[in-house]
Motif scaffolding. Structure first.
Motif, PDB file in Angstrom:
ATOM      1  N   LEU A 116     -53.019 -23.690 -27.501  1.00 29.93           N
ATOM      2  CA  LEU A 116     -53.976 -24.685 -28.157  1.00 29.93           C
ATOM      3  C   LEU A 116     -53.677 -24.805 -29.679  1.00 29.93           C
ATOM      4  CD1 LEU A 116     -57.606 -23.582 -26.761  1.00 29.93           C
ATOM      5  CD2 LEU A 116     -56.282 -25.639 -26.491  1.00 29.93           C
ATOM      6  N   GLY A 117     -53.252 -23.899 -30.486  1.00 28.35           N
ATOM      7  CA  GLY A 117     -53.014 -24.016 -31.823  1.00 28.35           C
ATOM      8  C   GLY A 117     -51.522 -24.849 -31.993  1.00 28.35           C
ATOM      9  N   PHE A 118     -50.475 -24.652 -30.985  1.00 26.38           N
ATOM     10  CA  PHE A 118     -49.270 -25.435 -31.377  1.00 26.38           C
ATOM     11  C   PHE A 118     -49.704 -26.904 -31.071  1.00 26.38           C
ATOM     12  CE2 PHE A 118     -46.120 -27.651 -28.807  1.00 26.38           C
ATOM     13  CZ  PHE A 118     -45.034 -27.742 -29.763  1.00 26.38           C
ATOM     14  N   VAL A 119     -50.456 -27.144 -30.265  1.00 27.45           N
ATOM     15  CA  VAL A 119     -50.655 -28.812 -29.864  1.00 27.45           C
ATOM     16  C   VAL A 119     -51.503 -29.242 -31.025  1.00 27.45           C
ATOM     17  CG1 VAL A 119     -52.196 -30.403 -28.600  1.00 27.45           C
ATOM     18  CG2 VAL A 119     -51.011 -28.563 -27.451  1.00 27.45           C
ATOM     19  N   GLN A 120     -52.370 -28.454 -31.770  1.00 27.94           N
ATOM     20  CA  GLN A 120     -53.279 -28.908 -32.849  1.00 27.94           C
ATOM     21  C   GLN A 120     -52.341 -28.970 -34.088  1.00 27.94           C
ATOM     22  OE1 GLN A 120     -56.259 -25.850 -33.192  1.00 27.94           O
ATOM     23  NE2 GLN A 120     -57.256 -26.543 -31.371  1.00 27.94           N
ATOM     24  N   ARG A 127     -60.960 -32.650 -32.580  1.00 29.18           N
ATOM     25  CA  ARG A 127     -59.584 -32.489 -32.459  1.00 29.18           C
ATOM     26  C   ARG A 127     -59.035 -31.190 -32.704  1.00 29.18           C
ATOM     27  NH1 ARG A 127     -56.378 -34.309 -35.965  1.00 29.18           N
ATOM     28  NH2 ARG A 127     -54.605 -35.073 -34.591  1.00 29.18           N
ATOM     29  N   LYS A 128     -59.847 -30.377 -33.561  1.00 31.73           N
ATOM     30  CA  LYS A 128     -59.283 -28.867 -33.588  1.00 31.73           C
ATOM     31  C   LYS A 128     -60.234 -28.077 -33.394  1.00 31.73           C
ATOM     32  CE  LYS A 128     -55.935 -30.458 -37.100  1.00 31.73           C
ATOM     33  NZ  LYS A 128     -55.599 -30.462 -38.579  1.00 31.73           N
ATOM     34  N   LEU A 129     -60.309 -27.106 -32.405  1.00 30.70           N
ATOM     35  CA  LEU A 129     -61.652 -26.347 -31.983  1.00 30.70           C
ATOM     36  C   LEU A 129     -62.205 -25.624 -33.003  1.00 30.70           C
ATOM     37  CD1 LEU A 129     -60.391 -24.883 -28.424  1.00 30.70           C
ATOM     38  CD2 LEU A 129     -62.473 -26.545 -28.951  1.00 30.70           C
ATOM     39  N   SER A 173     -57.204 -35.443 -39.718  1.00 30.57           N
ATOM     40  CA  SER A 173     -58.740 -34.971 -39.748  1.00 30.57           C
ATOM     41  C   SER A 173     -58.962 -33.769 -38.459  1.00 30.57           C
ATOM     42  CB  SER A 173     -59.752 -36.145 -39.294  1.00 30.57           C
ATOM     43  OG  SER A 173     -59.608 -36.677 -37.873  1.00 30.57           O
ATOM     44  N   SER A 174     -60.008 -33.305 -38.808  1.00 29.91           N
ATOM     45  CA  SER A 174     -60.159 -32.079 -37.637  1.00 29.91           C
ATOM     46  C   SER A 174     -61.435 -32.924 -36.579  1.00 29.91           C
ATOM     47  CB  SER A 174     -60.712 -30.933 -38.173  1.00 29.91           C
ATOM     48  OG  SER A 174     -59.990 -30.543 -38.946  1.00 29.91           O
ATOM     49  N   LEU A 175     -62.246 -33.789 -37.143  1.00 30.55           N
ATOM     50  CA  LEU A 175     -63.333 -34.395 -36.301  1.00 30.55           C
ATOM     51  C   LEU A 175     -63.348 -35.978 -36.656  1.00 30.55           C
ATOM     52  CD1 LEU A 175     -65.907 -33.172 -34.838  1.00 30.55           C
ATOM     53  CD2 LEU A 175     -67.113 -33.363 -36.987  1.00 30.55           C
ATOM     54  N   ILE A 176     -63.734 -36.657 -35.533  1.00 27.38           N
ATOM     55  CA  ILE A 176     -63.906 -37.955 -35.549  1.00 27.38           C
ATOM     56  C   ILE A 176     -65.265 -38.340 -35.129  1.00 27.38           C
ATOM     57  CG2 ILE A 176     -62.899 -40.170 -34.752  1.00 27.38           C
ATOM     58  CD1 ILE A 176     -60.323 -38.890 -34.265  1.00 27.38           C
ATOM     59  N   LEU A 177     -65.879 -39.352 -36.009  1.00 28.35           N
ATOM     60  CA  LEU A 177     -67.297 -39.716 -35.780  1.00 28.35           C
ATOM     61  C   LEU A 177     -67.048 -41.145 -34.796  1.00 28.35           C
ATOM     62  CD1 LEU A 177     -69.272 -38.957 -38.960  1.00 28.35           C
ATOM     63  CD2 LEU A 177     -68.518 -37.595 -37.001  1.00 28.35           C
ATOM     64  N   SER A 178     -67.413 -41.172 -33.678  1.00 30.14           N
ATOM     65  CA  SER A 178     -67.375 -42.411 -32.788  1.00 30.14           C
ATOM     66  C   SER A 178     -68.219 -43.319 -33.269  1.00 30.14           C
ATOM     67  CB  SER A 178     -67.384 -41.877 -31.366  1.00 30.14           C
ATOM     68  OG  SER A 178     -68.735 -41.494 -30.857  1.00 30.14           O
ATOM     69  N   ASP A 179     -69.313 -42.967 -34.026  1.00 26.55           N
ATOM     70  CA  ASP A 179     -70.369 -44.052 -34.309  1.00 26.55           C
ATOM     71  C   ASP A 179     -70.217 -44.272 -35.848  1.00 26.55           C
ATOM     72  OD1 ASP A 179     -71.464 -41.603 -35.091  1.00 26.55           O
ATOM     73  OD2 ASP A 179     -73.379 -41.797 -34.344  1.00 26.55           O
ATOM     74  N   ASP A 180     -69.527 -43.599 -36.533  1.00 28.29           N
ATOM     75  CA  ASP A 180     -69.193 -43.658 -38.209  1.00 28.29           C
ATOM     76  C   ASP A 180     -70.425 -43.385 -38.920  1.00 28.29           C
ATOM     77  OD1 ASP A 180     -66.608 -44.758 -37.462  1.00 28.29           O
ATOM     78  OD2 ASP A 180     -66.942 -46.409 -38.522  1.00 28.29           O
ATOM     79  N   ASN A 181     -71.210 -42.381 -38.247  1.00 33.35           N
ATOM     80  CA  ASN A 181     -72.660 -42.091 -38.741  1.00 33.35           C
ATOM     81  C   ASN A 181     -72.754 -40.837 -39.393  1.00 33.35           C
ATOM     82  OD1 ASN A 181     -75.326 -42.126 -39.270  1.00 33.35           O
ATOM     83  ND2 ASN A 181     -75.886 -43.351 -37.277  1.00 33.35           N
ATOM     84  N   PHE A 182     -73.297 -41.000 -40.676  1.00 35.81           N
ATOM     85  CA  PHE A 182     -73.618 -39.714 -41.303  1.00 35.81           C
ATOM     86  C   PHE A 182     -74.330 -38.573 -40.531  1.00 35.81           C
ATOM     87  CE2 PHE A 182     -75.608 -36.784 -44.287  1.00 35.81           C
ATOM     88  CZ  PHE A 182     -74.550 -36.395 -45.203  1.00 35.81           C
ATOM     89  N   SER A 183     -75.449 -39.194 -39.979  1.00 36.94           N
ATOM     90  CA  SER A 183     -76.409 -38.340 -39.287  1.00 36.94           C
ATOM     91  C   SER A 183     -75.587 -37.603 -38.135  1.00 36.94           C
ATOM     92  CB  SER A 183     -77.598 -39.115 -38.608  1.00 36.94           C
ATOM     93  OG  SER A 183     -77.107 -39.938 -37.694  1.00 36.94           O
ATOM     94  N   THR A 184     -74.538 -37.966 -37.712  1.00 35.83           N
ATOM     95  CA  THR A 184     -73.762 -37.172 -36.575  1.00 35.83           C
ATOM     96  C   THR A 184     -73.107 -35.965 -37.267  1.00 35.83           C
ATOM     97  OG1 THR A 184     -73.259 -39.367 -35.360  1.00 35.83           O
ATOM     98  CG2 THR A 184     -71.931 -37.551 -34.993  1.00 35.83           C
ATOM     99  N   ILE A 185     -72.794 -36.089 -38.550  1.00 36.11           N
ATOM    100  CA  ILE A 185     -72.218 -34.842 -39.105  1.00 36.11           C
ATOM    101  C   ILE A 185     -73.263 -33.619 -39.217  1.00 36.11           C
ATOM    102  CG2 ILE A 185     -71.209 -34.024 -41.257  1.00 36.11           C
ATOM    103  CD1 ILE A 185     -70.327 -36.660 -41.926  1.00 36.11           C
TER     104      ILE A 185
END
Length: 932
Positions: free
Chosen positions: A96-100, A312-314, A682-694
């Motif tokens: 997992l670490g190698f793939v990331q 993308r990264k656990l 990045s480590s995280l991708i927001l599929s809705d580009d929305n701050f509230s998702t953060i």
């Protein structure tokens, strides 16, 4: 004399410095000479770590070394199944670490894809198309609408030229370009309007320019260098697990040696004690910890996907849980990235517009009452001009059952199915007209365009000539102050009257009022043309106009973001806006969203450049808005916050955000508008580009970390109980209360399903009401260490007490030692299975419904059945050295096993009730938030 910068130079100075004439370009000899000095026009890559070394690096972690030691011990004991399990865990985490890390190295490859594959260049007096790689400083290039700019270029000629630079500068709208020199020395990238930057896209017009920077010297090259030289941060979870591993190995080995030595000194066989000691060491090392952490994070990832976030990264899921600052881009994240007209001024009247985005949903209001368009000549004319003098198109689409888009039925409460084709400013005008039933399609049958004078940055106007049944009409829109100078008349209260000085001032006052609200303001005007009148140029057309009114527009905040920011504030998380837009616009949006508190500051990129790192560190905690910033500025801001001890989450969508995203503790990219470069960094991708998702991700991250702490608390308290049982027995010169095989069985039964079920426990109600934990907080912080030691001490004491009482009844009776060991074995297991429910709450077992986590209930029942099997299945009895227990033994076992949890639980409730009524008559409702 100080050398001028490229944006400051006149065309003649550029040509002299680079030795080139625009009509002829460079010769092949010139090209070879310059290339030897400057190299190829490409982004060079730093030396990459080989995949093999990258894979082997995954096994240098201290906790991995501890697990390898546990593998060796398990093999020595003949526990080959345990050894194979531990090896599988180590390999899984390594892969997992190698793939990331391998995927993270692809950021530069994504950046290279933004480079144009070819360029139109003038060499030796001829226009040719060559590979972008072959360009050198001094080359004369030609760029047209739709072309990607192949290098950093100083424009020599521009024709209605606009460039999309949002990926580089964060500017939300296409930037108009010109060829005049800019005198100022320090000019932000977004304001260098005579420069074209590598990788940006020309959206309108044509231009000729001279290449001034290539390859790694370009602004895109500087970003590539920042990405390669910016080190990714280890997550707080990785720090804590490494810290935990070191503590465990030292403590477990010390206690194990103490038990063995004490046993031998009290006459126990050396071989038997050594075997018991090795068994204790294996039990003390939580080889299941990485597996539980991985499973908890993986399940969190699945929940995050349902909340529109792709991980993308656990470890990044947990890192969000301790974020203390969120640095957010403005456009598309805090705002909708859909320009919307919110105010109209016509004939001295201020009108408000409802609805946002590009959907034709909303009204125009005057004094809160809807305006009747039929009887309003001024407003009708303003909408007409905005629609006719326009090249944008809004297309209605809805998702079909397969997830694709198709033409379809209007959605009642969302504008997500309305897509813009064209300029955002013009799209806002089309949407405004459509709200009042004046769509482009309704006017196309009545008006036919004859001629267009495109917008350019010099005259700041756009005009079209249209013909209709009643004659011909000139429609113009543009900068209000420029347009007003072209007007001789004004449409006032439904009548065309001379534009007097008084009326002009009213228009300018209205313009200033709108601009003070950070609105982008456009003026509209028209004049009727005579049937035979010909307008051969913009100057002829744009004169003697009739001024109509003003439209004020803005990219509106997302509806749910204000509540999300308020939630962050309650959770002790600071929100910072970092944008390439102008300061006035950024501050207006920040005030609307509640980002800037009383006394909060804002800062421009130019002001930031004038500060040293020490000066920035002194102010960074008080700054909430950064405007007109460059990629280097964003990186400085993130690093300054980190130096102040913050855990920083950085969001963005453009190439300019990538270095800061990579450097931050948790990098967040936009899934819809984000570039591949940003997503790869990045480590995280927001599929809705929305701050509230953060905010949802932060809540999930906090819960995951608390669940990991629950598991550690449960596991280590149980292990402490096992070790102390053996240690106290040896110190009291008692026989061994637990045999090696029983210790390993306890380890297997209690470390398995119950611990896994704790990893998916539901959050406590007040999870988002606490401040984020510190980045350097010890894993045993917030009294976790005390809870582990105290519960472990009681479990060990009660287990030994049950053993001693059973043994004391008939110490010389044959088989009594085996029965006492069986009682100790059962007491230890049941005490741990009761304790697992206590671990669900930060207070006590009485503060949460024990049946809420159904997985935990099932896991505990399964462990009980496995325990009972070794007592009542005859073939297992000789293996585990157990005998069936009677009612008296079971009563003693259950009472002794219950004491640790319920004794501490009653103490917690009693202490909590005391705290509620303590302190000057003030009642503190929550015992976790005590104030005097």
């Amino acid at each position: 004399m100080e050398l001028k910068k490229w944006h400051q130079m006149r065309a003649e100075e550029l040509q002299d410095m680079l030795g080139v004439q625009p009509q002829q370009g460079l010769t092949e000899e010139d090209v070879e000479r310059v290339r030897k000095k400057n190299g190829w026009n490409e982004l060079t890559e730093a030396k990459r770590i080989s995949p093999i070394i990258l894979f082997l690096n995954q096994f240098k972690d201290f906790m991995v070394l501890v697990l390898m030691g546990a593998t060796l011990l398990s093999g020595m004991l003949g526990e080959y199944l345990d050894a194979i399990t531990i090896i599988a865990i180590i390999l899984l985490n390594g892969i997992l670490g190698f793939v990331q890390e391998f995927r993270a190295e692809r950021s530069l490859l994504a950046l290279k894809q933004l480079s144009a594959p070819s360029a139109k260049v003038i060499r030796g007096g001829k226009l040719d198309v060559i590979s972008t790689k072959l360009l050198v400083p001094g080359d004369i290039i030609v760029v047209e609408s739709g072309d990607r700019i192949p290098a950093d270029v100083r424009w020599l000629e521009t024709n209605s030229c606009s460039v999309e630079e949002s990926a580089l500068t964060g500017e939300s709208l296409p930037v108009s370009k010109h060829s005049q020199a800019i005198d100022e020395d320090e000019v932000p990238l977004g304001d260098q309007k005579n420069i074209g930057f590598m990788g940006t896209m020309m959206t309108r017009g044509t231009a000729k320019g001279i290449v001034v920077r290539t390859g790694m010297e370009t602004e895109m090259g500087k970003i590539a260098d920042l990405i390669q030289n910016t080190e990714s941060q280890d997550t707080p979870l990785q720090h804590r697990l490494e810290q935990l591993g070191k503590i465990l190995i030292i403590v477990s080995l010390a206690l194990t040696v103490l038990v063995v030595v004490a046993g031998i000194m009290n006459g126990q066989p050396a071989v038997g004690m050594l075997l018991a000691g090795v068994s204790l060491a294996v039990a003390a090392i939580p080889e299941g910890l990485p597996a539980i952490v991985t499973v908890a994070l993986a399940l969190g990832v699945q929940r995050m996907i349902k909340r529109k976030a792709i991980v993308r990264k656990l470890p990044s899921v947990e890192t969000l849980g301790c974020a203390s600052v969120i640095c957010s881009d403005k456009t598309g994240t805090l705002t909708q990235n859909k320009m919307t007209v919110t105010h109209v001024w016509v004939g001295g009247r201020d009108l408000e517009v409802t609805g946002d985005g590009y959907a034709p949903l909303g009204q125009i209001l005057e004094n809160k009452c809807p305006v009747e368009l039929k009887n309003d000549q001024g407003l009708r004319r303003l909408l007409q001009i905005g629609t006719l003098c326009n090249n944008a198109e809004i297309v209605e689409t809805v998702s079909d059952e397969t997830g694709g888009k198709r033409k379809g039925k209007e959605e009642e409460e969302t504008d997500s199915s309305w897509d813009l084709k064209g300029d955002p400013t013009e799209g806002a005008l089309v949407a405004l007209s459509s709200k009042m039933g004046m769509s482009p399609s309704s006017l196309n049958g009545l008006y036919k365009r004859e001629e267009e004078f495109p917008f350019d940055s010099e005259r700041k106007l756009m005009s079209v000539v249209v013909c209709h049944q009643g004659g011909r009409l000139l429609c113009t829109k543009g900068a209000p102050d420029v347009l007003l100078r072209k007007c001789s008349y004004i449409l006032w209260e439904g009548k065309v009257v001379p534009c007097t000085g008084t009326l002009r001032q009213k228009v300018l006052d209205a313009n200033e009022e709108m601009a003070s609200k950070a609105l982008r303001v456009l003026g509209t005007a028209y004049r009727d043309l005579r049937p035979q009148e010909r307008v051969g140029s913009e100057g002829e057309a744009e004169s003697q106009l009739i001024f109509v009114g003003l439209t004020g527009m803005i990219d509106p905040p997302r509806r749910e973001v204000r509540d999300a920011i308020a939630t962050c504030r309650r959770a002790g998380i600071k929100t910072v806006m970092i944008t390439g837009d102008h300061g006035t616009t950024a501050e207006a949006i920040a005030h609307q969203l509640g980002i800037i508190p009383r006394g909060g500051l804002s800062m421009s990129g130019q002001e930031l450049s004038g500060l040293s790192d020490e000066q920035l560190d002194a102010q960074v905690d008080h700054i909430y808005v950064y405007a007109r910033v460059s990629p280097e500025h964003k990186l400085r801001i993130v690093k300054s916050l980190q130096r102040k001890g913050h855990v920083v989450a950085m969001t963005g969508d453009g190439v300019n955000d990538a270095p800061a995203i990579k450097a931050s503790d948790i990098g967040i990219a936009m899934g819809i508008t984000g570039t591949d470069v940003t997503k790869e960094a990045s480590s995280l991708i927001l599929s809705d580009d929305n701050f509230s998702t953060i905010v949802s991700a932060i809540e999930e991250g906090r819960n995951i970390y608390e669940n990991i702490r629950k598991f550690i608390r449960y596991l280590l308290a149980s292990n402490v109980g096992e070790i102390l049982t053996m240690l106290f027995a040896m110190m009291l010169a008692l026989p061994l209360p637990l045999l090696p095989i029983q210790i390993l069985w306890v380890n297997l039964v209690t470390d398995g399903l119950p611990a896994m079920a704790l990893g998916v426990d539901q959050p406590e109600k007040d999870l988002m009401e606490h401040k984020p934990r510190g980045a350097k907080e010890n894993i045993f912080g917030r009294r976790l260490g005390w809870k582990i030691i105290s519960r472990g001490f009681l479990i060990g004491l009660c287990t030994l007490g049950a053993f001693w009482l059973t043994l004391r009844i008939a110490p010389d009776q044959p088989g009594q030692l085996i029965k006492a060991q069986s009682v100790a074995f059962a007491t230890l297991v049941i005490a741990q299975l009761i304790h697992v429910f206590d671990c669900r709450s930060s207070r006590s077992i009485f503060h949460r419904n024990p049946f809420q986590n159904k997985y935990l209930v099932i896991a505990v029942l399964s462990s009980l059945i496995l325990m009972l099997a070794v007592f009542y299945i005859e073939p297992l009895q000789p293996i585990f050295k157990t005998v069936p227990l009677g009612l008296r033994e079971w009563a003693l076992t259950i009472v002794a096993a219950s004491i640790p949890t319920f004794l501490m639980g009653i103490g917690s409730v009693w202490g909590g009730n005391r705290h509620k009524h303590r302190g000057n008559g003030r009642i503190v409702v929550k015992s976790t938030k005590i104030s005097a």
